[in-house]
Design a protein around this motif. Structure first.
Motif, short mmCIF file in Angstrom:
data_model
loop_
_atom_site.label_atom_id
_atom_site.label_comp_id
_atom_site.label_asym_id
_atom_site.label_seq_id
_atom_site.Cartn_x
_atom_site.Cartn_y
_atom_site.Cartn_z
N VAL A 196 17.99 41.83 72.74
CA VAL A 196 19.15 41.38 73.51
C VAL A 196 18.82 40.08 74.24
O VAL A 196 19.66 39.16 74.28
CB VAL A 196 19.62 42.48 74.49
N GLU A 197 17.63 39.98 74.79
CA GLU A 197 17.24 38.75 75.49
C GLU A 197 17.23 37.56 74.53
O GLU A 197 17.71 36.48 74.87
CB GLU A 197 15.86 38.91 76.14
N ARG A 198 16.71 37.75 73.34
CA ARG A 198 16.66 36.65 72.36
C ARG A 198 18.06 36.24 71.91
O ARG A 198 18.37 35.05 71.81
CB ARG A 198 15.83 37.06 71.15
N SER A 256 13.66 39.60 55.11
CA SER A 256 14.64 40.19 54.20
C SER A 256 16.08 39.81 54.54
O SER A 256 16.97 40.07 53.74
CB SER A 256 14.49 41.71 54.19
N ILE A 257 16.33 39.21 55.70
CA ILE A 257 17.69 38.85 56.08
C ILE A 257 18.02 37.48 55.50
O ILE A 257 17.32 36.49 55.74
CB ILE A 257 17.87 38.84 57.61
N LEU A 312 17.30 35.09 63.61
CA LEU A 312 17.41 36.29 62.78
C LEU A 312 16.03 36.78 62.34
O LEU A 312 15.77 37.98 62.34
CB LEU A 312 18.31 36.03 61.58
N HIS A 313 15.15 35.87 62.00
CA HIS A 313 13.81 36.26 61.59
C HIS A 313 13.02 36.83 62.77
O HIS A 313 12.24 37.77 62.60
CB HIS A 313 13.07 35.10 60.95
N ALA A 314 13.25 36.28 63.96
CA ALA A 314 12.53 36.76 65.15
C ALA A 314 12.94 38.18 65.52
O ALA A 314 12.09 38.98 65.92
CB ALA A 314 12.79 35.82 66.33
N PHE A 329 14.01 45.02 64.69
CA PHE A 329 15.00 45.92 64.07
C PHE A 329 14.35 46.77 62.97
O PHE A 329 14.67 47.95 62.82
CB PHE A 329 16.17 45.13 63.48
N GLN A 330 13.44 46.18 62.23
CA GLN A 330 12.75 46.93 61.17
C GLN A 330 11.92 48.05 61.78
O GLN A 330 11.92 49.18 61.28
CB GLN A 330 11.86 45.99 60.35
#
Length: 162
Positions: free
Chosen positions: A21-23, A118-119, A133-135, A140-141
């Motif tokens: 959420v912070e990112r 993978s995104i 998204l990569h960060a 999430f994974q």
């Protein structure tokens, strides 16, 4: 699953979601569509949709963090409430990240086997968005691996209790 395992999962998810959420919030607060266009000329509607999906993820993530904190503050620890919160987080956050509502990005499951991200975005996008998204993908994974158990277990429990 024992109370200790569920308690530790709840703590871990709260930490991961807080970081995510912070990112996302930092990106949304610091980025305009005009900046995205300067970085990579692209479809304005696409960028608007991506930002809207990120806002949705941020809101769901904040709700998930709040749910974890409430469960963690309760004495005694209520395993059933934690499991329910983790189940909802799995669906509203993790599933939403890997398969967003607007389908503006997707998960390339083959990339997971190669060690790559993978995104994949459906259209060209600014490097800053790809970096975001990569960060958050790794967190999430991790959550997906920890919580996918709740996909079947919680439903089974709910069906059995009826």
């Amino acid at each position: 699953m024992g109370n200790t395992v569920v308690l530790n999962q709840t703590k871990q998810v709260e930490q991961l979601l807080t970081r995510i959420v912070e990112r996302i919030a930092r990106y949304l607060n610091e980025t305009t569509i005009e900046q995205m266009q300067e970085e990579c000329a692209g479809d304005r509607r696409y960028y608007e949709g991506v930002l809207a999906d990120l806002r949705r993820l941020a809101v769901y993530g904040e709700e998930g963090v709040d749910a974890c904190r409430i469960v963690l503050q309760e004495e005694p620890f209520r395993k059933a409430a934690a499991e329910q919160a983790l189940y909802k987080i799995y669906h509203s956050c993790v599933a939403e990240f890997f398969t967003p509502k607007r389908d503006l990005w997707y998960e390339d499951s083959r990339s997971a086997y190669t060690g790559r991200h993978s995104i994949k975005l459906r259209q060209p996008a600014p490097p800053s968005l790809q970096q975001l998204l990569h960060a958050i993908e790794a967190d999430f994974q991790t959550m997906r691996e920890e919580l996918e158990f709740y996909e079947t277990d919680y439903r089974t429990k709910m069906i059995q209790s009826q």
